[in-house]
Design a protein around this motif. Structure first.
Motif, mmCIF file in Angstrom:
data_model
loop_
_atom_site.group_PDB
_atom_site.id
_atom_site.type_symbol
_atom_site.label_atom_id
_atom_site.label_comp_id
_atom_site.label_asym_id
_atom_site.label_seq_id
_atom_site.Cartn_x
_atom_site.Cartn_y
_atom_site.Cartn_z
ATOM 1 N N LEU A 70 0.852 -1.180 0.000
ATOM 2 C CA LEU A 70 0.000 0.000 0.000
ATOM 3 C C LEU A 70 0.892 1.235 0.000
ATOM 4 N N VAL A 71 0.911 1.968 -1.102
ATOM 5 C CA VAL A 71 1.766 3.150 -1.234
ATOM 6 C C VAL A 71 0.949 4.375 -0.827
ATOM 7 N N ARG A 72 1.150 4.800 0.411
ATOM 8 C CA ARG A 72 0.369 5.937 0.915
ATOM 9 C C ARG A 72 0.942 7.273 0.449
ATOM 10 N N HIS A 73 2.259 7.325 0.286
ATOM 11 C CA HIS A 73 2.901 8.586 -0.081
ATOM 12 C C HIS A 73 3.847 8.339 -1.259
ATOM 13 N N PRO A 74 3.315 8.340 -2.484
ATOM 14 C CA PRO A 74 4.153 8.052 -3.659
ATOM 15 C C PRO A 74 5.359 8.970 -3.788
ATOM 16 N N ALA A 75 5.201 10.250 -3.472
ATOM 17 C CA ALA A 75 6.323 11.191 -3.611
ATOM 18 C C ALA A 75 7.453 10.825 -2.662
ATOM 19 N N ALA A 76 7.108 10.405 -1.448
ATOM 20 C CA ALA A 76 8.133 10.021 -0.478
ATOM 21 C C ALA A 76 8.864 8.765 -0.933
ATOM 22 N N LEU A 77 8.130 7.808 -1.488
ATOM 23 C CA LEU A 77 8.756 6.594 -1.999
ATOM 24 C C LEU A 77 9.688 6.924 -3.165
ATOM 25 N N ARG A 78 9.236 7.784 -4.052
ATOM 26 C CA ARG A 78 10.067 8.169 -5.202
ATOM 27 C C ARG A 78 11.334 8.876 -4.729
ATOM 28 N N ALA A 79 11.217 9.735 -3.719
ATOM 29 C CA ALA A 79 12.391 10.435 -3.189
ATOM 30 C C ALA A 79 13.372 9.453 -2.564
ATOM 31 N N TRP A 80 12.846 8.459 -1.849
ATOM 32 C CA TRP A 80 13.736 7.457 -1.236
ATOM 33 C C TRP A 80 14.436 6.638 -2.323
ATOM 34 N N LEU A 81 13.703 6.295 -3.361
ATOM 35 C CA LEU A 81 14.291 5.509 -4.443
ATOM 36 C C LEU A 81 15.385 6.311 -5.146
ATOM 37 N N ALA A 82 15.182 7.613 -5.313
ATOM 38 C CA ALA A 82 16.208 8.463 -5.921
ATOM 39 C C ALA A 82 17.446 8.532 -5.032
ATOM 40 N N ALA A 83 17.240 8.621 -3.720
ATOM 41 C CA ALA A 83 18.369 8.652 -2.799
ATOM 42 C C ALA A 83 19.125 7.325 -2.821
ATOM 43 N N TYR A 84 18.383 6.221 -2.920
ATOM 44 C CA TYR A 84 19.036 4.915 -3.032
ATOM 45 C C TYR A 84 19.876 4.874 -4.305
ATOM 46 N N GLY A 85 19.337 5.395 -5.396
ATOM 47 C CA GLY A 85 20.095 5.444 -6.642
ATOM 48 C C GLY A 85 21.361 6.270 -6.511
ATOM 49 N N ALA A 86 21.296 7.356 -5.737
ATOM 50 C CA ALA A 86 22.477 8.198 -5.533
ATOM 51 C C ALA A 86 23.534 7.493 -4.693
ATOM 52 N N ALA A 87 23.142 6.440 -3.983
ATOM 53 C CA ALA A 87 24.089 5.649 -3.184
ATOM 54 C C ALA A 87 24.625 4.451 -3.962
ATOM 55 N N THR A 88 24.410 4.425 -5.275
ATOM 56 C CA THR A 88 24.868 3.320 -6.111
ATOM 57 C C THR A 88 26.344 3.013 -5.875
ATOM 58 N N ALA A 89 26.655 1.726 -5.755
ATOM 59 C CA ALA A 89 28.023 1.225 -5.610
ATOM 60 C C ALA A 89 28.665 1.620 -4.284
ATOM 61 N N THR A 90 27.850 1.934 -3.271
ATOM 62 C CA THR A 90 28.360 2.203 -1.925
ATOM 63 C C THR A 90 27.602 1.324 -0.936
ATOM 64 N N ASP A 91 28.106 1.264 0.291
ATOM 65 C CA ASP A 91 27.353 0.608 1.354
ATOM 66 C C ASP A 91 26.875 1.651 2.368
ATOM 67 N N ALA A 92 26.482 2.825 1.846
ATOM 68 C CA ALA A 92 25.970 3.903 2.695
ATOM 69 C C ALA A 92 24.868 3.390 3.602
ATOM 70 N N SER A 93 24.805 3.895 4.804
ATOM 71 C CA SER A 93 23.787 3.449 5.750
ATOM 72 C C SER A 93 22.403 3.870 5.273
ATOM 73 N N TYR A 94 21.395 3.125 5.712
ATOM 74 C CA TYR A 94 20.034 3.489 5.330
ATOM 75 C C TYR A 94 19.604 4.783 6.009
ATOM 76 N N THR A 95 20.239 5.126 7.102
ATOM 77 C CA THR A 95 19.970 6.423 7.726
ATOM 78 C C THR A 95 20.447 7.553 6.817
ATOM 79 N N ALA A 96 21.638 7.379 6.225
ATOM 80 C CA ALA A 96 22.155 8.398 5.306
ATOM 81 C C ALA A 96 21.267 8.523 4.074
ATOM 82 N N ILE A 97 20.778 7.389 3.565
ATOM 83 C CA ILE A 97 19.892 7.423 2.396
ATOM 84 C C ILE A 97 18.589 8.137 2.748
ATOM 85 N N LEU A 98 18.030 7.841 3.923
ATOM 86 C CA LEU A 98 16.787 8.497 4.344
ATOM 87 C C LEU A 98 16.994 9.992 4.527
ATOM 88 N N ASP A 99 18.108 10.385 5.144
ATOM 89 C CA ASP A 99 18.370 11.814 5.339
ATOM 90 C C ASP A 99 18.475 12.537 3.996
#
Length: 423
Positions: A204-233
């Motif tokens: 159930l996707v309640r906040h599509p914009a928030a999910l899209r922003a998180w996915l973009a941040a995950y993409g920006a962490a490509t090829a790293t083991d950045a913490s999920y806290t850093a990705i969320l921030d």
């Protein structure tokens, strides 16, 4: 369209005569359906409401239809899996069933694992060797076996060509479109993930914009083991109210279920003297072009060193995406060699190796990925350290580059342009 054989086709050639049921798994658009259709005598597409209703009304149809029977998007009606499993119990003749799915079953859905009856194979976007841009001269399988092979070959591909391949995508139905249409298709693919694929597969996707922003941040962490806290921030800059830990875990679980997230786990060798290794996975999306679109970079941005980066990785965003392109290809080649892929990093970051291809305890190839044309002593120091630690367990060491020539250094490290590496 004329079908072009995939590396996975050789695996299917080898396995289908002896296995009753094989499941092809992977993200939408990687080519599962096209590959399966080359072999099927009967096809049931469960994303077609009429065909799904027919199967729901009479599951026995799949047992009595001419084989091989191909069941596409089987996860849309999970009882199909158990019916195939029972059919294999009754008759395990080779080549009876092919299943394809672009998602794992929804949490809470009860199905038997299929162990011993249904063999699962992962299909990814086109590897570099499958894109037809150059003829590989170096075999990853041979490196893994420790067979003496002369490292040689020459390619005319340049950094600009590799950059273009990062943006073109490895999805067969997208990569050959004109650039404007390709961009629109990639954007549509990402929109469909959020608006359709995840809801259809139990989230159930309640906040599509928030999910899209998180996915973009995950993409920006490509090829790293950045913490999920850093990705969320990075996904919620300046926001005091951030999504709950449970929400982020749900993002990760469901995006992995539909094969959009494709992380590489840390490698911890068995019965080895190595200590204090990190166990964090390295972040990768299934396709480099998706990461580029999510973060809004284009060709000029990449070639001028621009692009968002989260976590410690390559020197530039282009370097991170090139590592992703190489990693995706290496995983395809490793699958063909019945090998696995991990990465290595010590907790003090003193040593780090981009990719470790391994089969069992005695077959290991250590790989660094460098956005440069050749490899110097600094580029191979971690590879040589690992060789010193593990000795003959390291069957070869490899640096993947964007250069022109494949060669072997005096210290034994192979240096190979990505275009010249194959299965």
């Amino acid at each position: 369209m004329v079908y072009t054989r995939r590396i996975l086709d050789q695996t299917l050639d080898d396995l289908m005569p002896g296995l009753a049921a094989i499941a092809l798994e992977g993200a939408k658009g990687v080519g599962k359906t096209a590959t399966a259709l080359q072999r099927a005598s009967t096809v049931y597409s469960l994303d077609d409401p009429f065909e799904r209703t027919t199967i729901e009304a009479d599951l026995s149809l799949i047992e009595h239809a001419p084989a091989p029977v191909f069941i596409d998007e089987w996860q849309l009606y999970p009882p199909v899996w158990d019916r195939v499993r029972r059919a294999v119990d009754a008759d395990n003749s080779g080549g009876r069933f092919l299943l394809a799915g672009s998602a794992d079953v929804a949490p809470g859905t009860r199905i038997h694992s299929g162990a011993g009856r249904i063999v699962s194979l992962v299909m990814r976007p086109l590897s570099f060797a499958e894109r037809g841009l150059a003829e590989p001269t170096v075999s990853l399988s041979a490196l893994l076996e420790g067979r003496e092979q002369r490292i040689s070959g020459e390619t005319s591909l340049t950094l600009a060509d590799y950059t273009e391949e990062i943006l073109r995508s490895g999805f067969p139905g997208i990569r050959d479109l004109p650039e404007r249409l390709r961009v629109q298709q990639l954007d549509s693919y990402l929109t469909r993930i959020v608006d359709h694929e995840l809801p259809e597969n139990g989230m159930l996707v309640r906040h599509p914009a928030a999910l899209r922003a998180w996915l973009a941040a995950y993409g920006a962490a490509t090829a790293t083991d950045a913490s999920y806290t850093a990705i969320l921030d990075a996904a919620t800059p300046g926001e005091a109210e951030k999504p709950a830990r449970q929400t982020i875990a749900s993002y990760r679980e469901h995006l992995s279920r539909i094969f959009v997230l494709d992380p590489i786990e840390a490698w911890v060798p068995v019965l080895a003297p190595l200590r204090r290794l990190t166990k964090s996975s390295k972040h990768f999306l299934v396709d480099t072009a998706l990461a580029a679109r999510l973060t809004g970079v284009d060709r000029d941005d990449l070639l001028h060193g621009k692009g968002p980066r989260i976590g410690a990785g390559a020197d530039t965003w282009l370097g991170s995406l090139f590592e992703s392109l190489a990693a995706q290809s290496v995983r395809v080649y490793a699958d063909a060699a019945q090998a696995s892929v991990g990465h290595l990093r010590t907790k003090n970051t003193e040593h780090e190796i981009d990719l470790i291809v391994y089969r069992g305890m005695q077959r290991t190839v250590a790989i660094e990925v460098k956005l440069k044309g050749a490899a110097d002593d600094r580029d191979v120091r971690h590879l040589n350290w690992l060789k010193d630690q593990l000795g003959d367990r390291i069957t070869d060491r490899l640096v993947i580059t964007t250069g022109r020539f494949a060669y072997r250094r005096p210290d034994g490290v192979a240096v190979v342009p990505l275009a010249l590496l194959g299965p």
